[in-house]
Design a protein around this motif. Structure first.
Motif: not given
Length: 407
Positions: A255-259, A282-286, A293-296, A309-315
């Motif tokens: 999911l981290e690659h979905v955008g 679903l197993h993903c970084i949050t 967006g956790g990605t720098n 990287i989505p937040s828990i709230q978004e998911l």
């Protein structure tokens, strides 16, 4: 005369940079450290013995640090402008552990990160950038199952391989698989999960991936195990699956690659492919900060282009937006930190082989990536969660959680 003026100006400029550096380092790290400047001067920061030592072979322009610290320091380490004596992970972890550091507020800089929409063509290109650099490269530092996602450690003494097998077993238990059911794995990697599911639960499984290297390896493993009648892998975007439904759908580290713009699309497709009463994990970084967006920017440019990287709230909002029923949410943050520490150690041990095909910039880039990610999880800068949800109300999940912990 002109050269003398330029030289004098350069010395003055470096002097200004140095004052900026000295002020910055006063509050940058949570642990004592030593900084060696480009002119030979050293400064000790914090009280007690230094935990690590930073050497600046030349200054990074002040404007670059202020504009984008992640990019400035990441590129500087890649190209040897900065050297770190001691643990790279501990240095980055010390930075994240200091919540007052301006670099700790990375999500504020990431708001300006331009996130391009991941259409099918761009998604394939992004996956190829990271995963198609060679199975032989990954084989050097992953475990023998070739699993490139967070492991699950029953104890601190578990090997990396055992932790990865534990993770697969844990996920399959959570979904409560039953013989004869159909399973879809979105982003199946090198196939360990679907191979295990077919052999242990006697299900019929399909894996999809956008990585040609992974696809070819999974096909090879299926043939070696004689599982062609129960297991298939396809090189395609999950959005291209039409008129197919499954009892179970799983996605690990994809999911981290979905955008950001395609998160709702992901859950919509999962809902359409999941049978009534079906179960999905679903197993993903949050991330911690919603919408940040956790990605720098450094990781987005060099490691995972198009990542978000989505937040828990978004998911949770997207899951409920598709009227899917959230059953369970669990954090495995500490497990991913430990997994990454194993990968970083394996990477260093494999350097003689890696140097045969990769240059020093690549090596320093990957060293920083693996160690900074370990530091991010250990410090809580980012997290990893497993979300278990169902389509419609179902009694297909056991009443109590003890079924997960039976050996």
């Amino acid at each position: 005369m002109d050269s003398t003026i330029r030289k004098s100006s350069g010395v003055q400029h470096h002097g200004i940079d140095k004052m900026f550096y000295k002020t910055m380092f006063k509050d940058l790290f949570a642990d004592p450290c030593t900084v060696h400047f480009w002119d030979g001067e050293e400064e000790h920061y914090g009280s007690g013995e230094s935990k690590f030592r930073l050497t600046f072979n030349e200054p990074i322009p002040k404007a670059d640090i202020i504009a984008d610290p992640s990019m400035a320091f990441g590129e500087a380490y890649m190209h040897g402008i900065i050297d770190i004596e001691g643990s790279v992970r501990e240095a980055v972890e010390s930075l994240y552990n200091n919540k007052n550091s301006f670099l700790r507020q990375g999500h504020l800089y990431n708001r300006a990160l331009k996130l391009l929409s991941n259409n099918k063509k761009r998604s394939r290109e992004n996956i190829e950038h990271h995963y198609d650099i060679g199975n032989e490269f990954y084989k050097l530092w992953l475990d023998e199952t070739m699993t490139y996602s967070c492991g699950y450690f029953h104890s601190q003494d578990d090997t990396l391989c055992q932790a990865q097998k534990n993770k697969v077993d844990y996920i399959l238990k959570k979904m409560n698989l039953k013989e004869g059911q159909t399973l879809l794995d979105i982003g199946c990697g090198w196939g360990q999960l679907i191979l295990t599911a077919v052999k242990q639960y006697k299900v019929k499984a399909l894996g999809v991936t956008l990585s040609s290297e992974q696809h070819d390896k999974v096909k090879e493993r299926i043939k070696e195990e004689g599982l062609e009648d129960s297991l298939a892998v396809e090189l395609r975007d999950y959005r291209e699956l039409k008129d197919r439904t499954f009892d179970r759908i799983v996605s690990v580290g994809m999911l981290e690659h979905v955008g950001k713009d395609h998160l709702q699309e992901y859950f919509s497709h999962v809902s359409s492919m999941l049978k009534d009463g079906g179960v999905s994990l679903l197993h993903c970084i949050t991330g911690i900060h919603e919408g940040a967006g956790g990605t720098n920017s450094w990781i987005n440019k060099y490691i995972f282009p198009g990542g978000y990287i989505p937040s828990i709230q978004e998911l949770v909002a997207h899951i409920s937006g598709e009227e899917l029923h959230l059953v369970d949410v669990e954090s495995l943050r500490r497990h991913y930190g430990k997994t990454l520490e194993h990968w970083a150690q394996n990477f260093e041990e494999a350097l003689p082989q890696i140097r045969k095909t990769k240059d020093e910039v690549f090596i320093r880039m990957w060293r920083m990536y693996l160690n900074s990610c370990a530091a991010s999880f250990n410090s809580g800068n980012i997290d990893l969660h497993q979300f278990l949800f169902t389509k419609d109300i179902t009694e297909d999940i056991p009443f109590c959680r003890d079924y997960l912990y039976r050996c």
